[in-house]
Design an enzyme around this catalytic site. Structure first.
Site, PDB file in Angstrom:
ATOM      1  N   LYS A   1      -4.509  -0.077  15.842  1.00 24.03           N
ATOM      2  CA  LYS A   1      -5.241   0.586  14.768  1.00 24.03           C
ATOM      3  C   LYS A   1      -6.420   1.387  15.314  1.00 24.03           C
ATOM      4  O   LYS A   1      -6.771   2.444  14.774  1.00 24.03           O
ATOM      5  CB  LYS A   1      -5.711  -0.446  13.739  1.00 24.03           C
ATOM      6  CG  LYS A   1      -4.552  -1.132  13.006  1.00 24.03           C
ATOM      7  CD  LYS A   1      -3.684  -0.138  12.268  1.00 24.03           C
ATOM      8  CE  LYS A   1      -2.635  -0.789  11.387  1.00 24.03           C
ATOM      9  NZ  LYS A   1      -1.820   0.187  10.645  1.00 24.03           N
TER      10      LYS A   1
ATOM     11  N   LEU B   1      -4.384 -13.500  22.751  1.00 24.23           N
ATOM     12  CA  LEU B   1      -3.804 -12.805  23.902  1.00 24.23           C
ATOM     13  C   LEU B   1      -3.178 -13.783  24.892  1.00 24.23           C
ATOM     14  O   LEU B   1      -2.094 -13.525  25.426  1.00 24.23           O
ATOM     15  CB  LEU B   1      -4.868 -11.951  24.605  1.00 24.23           C
ATOM     16  CG  LEU B   1      -4.357 -11.108  25.771  1.00 24.23           C
ATOM     17  CD1 LEU B   1      -3.329 -10.081  25.312  1.00 24.23           C
ATOM     18  CD2 LEU B   1      -5.501 -10.407  26.488  1.00 24.23           C
ATOM     19  N   ALA B   2      -3.865 -14.926  25.107  1.00 26.69           N
ATOM     20  CA  ALA B   2      -3.372 -15.899  26.079  1.00 26.69           C
ATOM     21  C   ALA B   2      -1.993 -16.440  25.687  1.00 26.69           C
ATOM     22  O   ALA B   2      -1.234 -16.891  26.546  1.00 26.69           O
ATOM     23  CB  ALA B   2      -4.363 -17.052  26.211  1.00 26.69           C
ATOM     24  N   ASN B   3      -1.684 -16.406  24.396  1.00 28.65           N
ATOM     25  CA  ASN B   3      -0.391 -16.946  23.918  1.00 28.65           C
ATOM     26  C   ASN B   3       0.578 -15.845  23.502  1.00 28.65           C
ATOM     27  O   ASN B   3       1.606 -16.133  22.901  1.00 28.65           O
ATOM     28  CB  ASN B   3      -0.623 -17.854  22.702  1.00 28.65           C
ATOM     29  CG  ASN B   3      -1.564 -18.979  23.006  1.00 28.65           C
ATOM     30  OD1 ASN B   3      -1.547 -19.505  24.118  1.00 28.65           O
ATOM     31  ND2 ASN B   3      -2.410 -19.343  22.053  1.00 28.65           N
TER      32      ASN B   3
ATOM     33  N   ILE C   1       0.832  -1.203   0.000  1.00 28.27           N
ATOM     34  CA  ILE C   1       0.000   0.000   0.000  1.00 28.27           C
ATOM     35  C   ILE C   1       0.870   1.259   0.000  1.00 28.27           C
ATOM     36  O   ILE C   1       0.580   2.230  -0.701  1.00 28.27           O
ATOM     37  CB  ILE C   1      -0.957  -0.024   1.216  1.00 28.27           C
ATOM     38  CG1 ILE C   1      -1.969  -1.182   1.059  1.00 28.27           C
ATOM     39  CG2 ILE C   1      -1.681   1.309   1.361  1.00 28.27           C
ATOM     40  CD1 ILE C   1      -2.827  -1.451   2.287  1.00 28.27           C
TER      41      ILE C   1
ATOM     42  N   ASN D   1       2.132   5.055   7.011  1.00 27.69           N
ATOM     43  CA  ASN D   1       1.581   3.826   6.434  1.00 27.69           C
ATOM     44  C   ASN D   1       2.233   2.570   6.998  1.00 27.69           C
ATOM     45  O   ASN D   1       1.603   1.509   7.033  1.00 27.69           O
ATOM     46  CB  ASN D   1       1.748   3.872   4.908  1.00 27.69           C
ATOM     47  CG  ASN D   1       1.615   2.501   4.288  1.00 27.69           C
ATOM     48  OD1 ASN D   1       0.514   2.014   4.059  1.00 27.69           O
ATOM     49  ND2 ASN D   1       2.750   1.830   4.028  1.00 27.69           N
TER      50      ASN D   1
ATOM     51  N   TYR E   1      -2.728  -5.765  17.262  1.00 26.95           N
ATOM     52  CA  TYR E   1      -2.896  -5.018  16.007  1.00 26.95           C
ATOM     53  C   TYR E   1      -4.159  -4.143  16.070  1.00 26.95           C
ATOM     54  O   TYR E   1      -4.129  -2.957  15.735  1.00 26.95           O
ATOM     55  CB  TYR E   1      -2.980  -6.019  14.856  1.00 26.95           C
ATOM     56  CG  TYR E   1      -3.090  -5.412  13.477  1.00 26.95           C
ATOM     57  CD1 TYR E   1      -1.987  -4.837  12.858  1.00 26.95           C
ATOM     58  CD2 TYR E   1      -4.298  -5.427  12.795  1.00 26.95           C
ATOM     59  CE1 TYR E   1      -2.091  -4.300  11.581  1.00 26.95           C
ATOM     60  CE2 TYR E   1      -4.411  -4.892  11.522  1.00 26.95           C
ATOM     61  CZ  TYR E   1      -3.297  -4.331  10.920  1.00 26.95           C
ATOM     62  OH  TYR E   1      -3.414  -3.800   9.657  1.00 26.95           O
TER      63      TYR E   1
ATOM     64  N   ASP F   1      14.249   3.245  10.271  1.00 24.28           N
ATOM     65  CA  ASP F   1      13.233   2.568  11.082  1.00 24.28           C
ATOM     66  C   ASP F   1      12.430   3.650  11.797  1.00 24.28           C
ATOM     67  O   ASP F   1      12.992   4.455  12.544  1.00 24.28           O
ATOM     68  CB  ASP F   1      13.925   1.627  12.092  1.00 24.28           C
ATOM     69  CG  ASP F   1      12.919   0.765  12.832  1.00 24.28           C
ATOM     70  OD1 ASP F   1      11.799   1.246  13.111  1.00 24.28           O
ATOM     71  OD2 ASP F   1      13.264  -0.401  13.138  1.00 24.28           O
TER      72      ASP F   1
ATOM     73  N   GLY G   1       3.349  -0.516   8.876  1.00 27.89           N
ATOM     74  CA  GLY G   1       2.597  -1.268   9.872  1.00 27.89           C
ATOM     75  C   GLY G   1       3.044  -2.713   9.866  1.00 27.89           C
ATOM     76  O   GLY G   1       3.544  -3.226   8.862  1.00 27.89           O
TER      77      GLY G   1
END
Ligand code: NAI
Length: 486
Positions: free
Chosen positions: A395, A335-337, A260, A326, A391, A302, A328
């Protein structure tokens, strides 16, 4: 990755099969190209919702009139500003009526503006004056007769007013337009799109809506549908060269080596910007190739580096007119892992570095007055997604950032801050998704297909236009009206 199903349903047997089996029937989208810079056909300009439109008798009259226009197959050149079916109700009470320049703005879209048409390529319905539930009948009366005759790949834009905190009848009627537009977007089909643009009242002119209407009423918005855009009353800056609206501006795009970001860099360069393409040093070769192709300057960096803002400012000594966040990453795990490192790295790249560099570049004046900051959210940040707490959080954070900073950045620095929220876009990232999930992602939207990087890029370019000053604090979903988070 090629969408074979879209290809198949583009053939006669494929279309037949899809129809018989009740499968999605995506229409190939017509996107912008130098050969097809505009939609085909005419732009039908209608008005709904004057005082007269609020009573049932007038509504019936309007409906009859609108129907007659279409049945008569009236010539496609009744002239700009002459309203069609609801002509009897045009006039007082609209925030952007022809008197305040809407007709002039529509004329600038590049399609012949008509009051009647048997096969329009686009329809603009000025419903800013709809203030009662009964007045909504005008909306039905105006669009019911024309929606079936809209050309494939057509556009419907409804202009509305902000729902009033002081008048619940007006608020109900104007909020109703949102449900209307989102529903029509789901049923219109054939690659057509439907949007609601809320324009400010109180003497604001239609000029503030010019860039938005140019975008929405063009092939550039092919993958945007079912959206609500709220404009401010800011005065737009002039566009000196419509062929190169970003000429003289420097644009920096992060994550520009591929996907993108590369498409954004390409579209901003097309619009005349001097582009700086930033990406991590690890993809330097790819970045240099992309930059060379676009005539851009590569900046291997970076974005999470502590001195990133300083190095960006140094790379643009004349200041930045456009800053596009942009870059990402995803590091999916439930979440548990999810170890802390996966959480932190995603928040750092997708959100924290955006906050940090934005603050520093704004404060230091590196983003010049009239500048545009565009960040990248995702529909995952709106709908949430299994395995993407990190993520989606990052966002959603972007959405919070633009909504809060937009008004203050405009007041303090003369800069707008907006975000795109892409849905399923055909990139390397989505090509790696397992087949069934990929197919679901592609089809679960009103256009029954994935978008292309250029669709997101065109939305970014709309935010970046000099005359998009009234577009601020907005999050535009570029998702074909995805069912997710809708
Ligand atoms: P991509 O993975 O193809 O490209 C991302 C680019 O960002 C890469 O070139 C990468 O090297 C660069 N990047 C990563 N970390 C960086 C850092 N620390 N500093 C500088 N550059 C860095 O991804 P794609 O698909 O092009 O996505 C672009 C943006 O759109 C991302 O923010 C992504 O979250 C968002 N998005 C993409 C969707 C899709 O369907 N592809 C859907 C929704 C959002």
């Amino acid at each position: 990755m090629a969408d074979r199903y879209l290809h198949l349903t583009g053939t006669a047997p494929g279309r037949f099969l899809a129809r018989r089996l009740g499968l999605p029937q995506p229409a190939p989208l017509r996107r912008w190209s130098p050969e097809t810079p505009r939609l085909e056909g005419t732009l039908l300009h209608l008005t709904a919702g004057s005082g007269a439109g609020a009573d049932a008798g007038a509504r019936a009259q309007a409906e009859a009139g609108a129907r007659a226009d279409v049945e008569a197959g009236a010539g496609a050149d009744a002239g700009a500003g002459a309203h069609g079916g609801t002509e009897a109700h045009a006039g007082a009470g609209t925030a952007v009526g022809a008197g305040s320049g809407l007709a002039e703005v529509l004329a600038g879209v590049g399609l012949p503006v008509v009051g009647r048409a048997d096969r329009p390529g686009a329809v603009v319905l000025d419903a800013t004056g709809v203030t009662t539930a009964a007045g909504l009948g005008d909306v039905h009366a105006a669009l019911h007769p024309v929606v079936r005759s809209l050309a494939p790949g057509g556009r419907v834009v409804v202009l509305g007013a902000a729902p009033s905190p002081d008048d619940h009848h007006q608020a109900a009627a104007q909020q109703a337009l949102e449900g209307f537009v989102r529903s029509l977007g789901k049923e219109i089909g054939r690659g057509s799109t439907v949007q609601l643009v809320r324009v400010p009242g109180g003497g604001a002119t239609a000029q503030g809506a010019a860039s938005t209407l140019r975008f929405l009423l063009s092939p550039r918005s092919a993958y945007v549908s079912g959206q609500v855009i709220e404009l401010t009353d800011a005065t737009p800056e002039p566009v000196t060269d419509p062929a190169a609206p970003l000429a003289g501006r420097t644009a920096l795009v992060t994550g520009a080596a591929r996907g993108i970001g590369a498409a954004v860099a390409s579209v901003l360069a097309r619009d005349g910007a001097r582009v700086i393409a930033l990406d991590v040093p690890g993809v330097r070769e790819e970045l240099e190739r992309t930059a060379a192709r676009l005539g851009a300057t590569p900046l291997p960096l970076d974005i999470t580096a502590p001195d990133a803002a300083d190095r960006i400012a140094a790379a643009a000594p004349d200041g930045l007119g456009v800053l596009v966040h942009n870059a990402g990453i995803t590091r999916d795990r439930r979440l548990a892992n999810m170890p802390a490192e996966r959480w932190t790295s995603v928040i750092d790249v997708n959100l924290d570095s955006v906050l940090r560099t934005t603050d520093e570049l704004l404060k230091g004046g590196a983003v010049t007055r009239g500048g545009r900051i565009v960040a990248t959210a995702s529909i995952a940040g709106i709908a949430g997604n299994t395995g993407q707490t990190n993520y989606a959080a990052s966002k959603a954070g972007i959405i919070g950032l633009v909504r809060s900073l937009g008004p203050r950045a405009a007041a303090d620095h003369g800069v707008t801050v907006n975000a795109v929220a892409p849905g399923f876009i055909e990139t390397k990232m989505t090509a790696a998704v397992p087949f069934f999930i990929r197919e679901a992602g592609r089809r679960m939207n009103s256009l029954s297909q994935g978008g292309l990087p250029v669709d997101v890029a065109e939305a970014v370019a709309w935010f970046a236009q000099p005359d998009s000053t009234a577009v601020n604090g907005q999050v535009l979903r570029v998702c074909g009206q995805s069912l997710l988070g809708a």
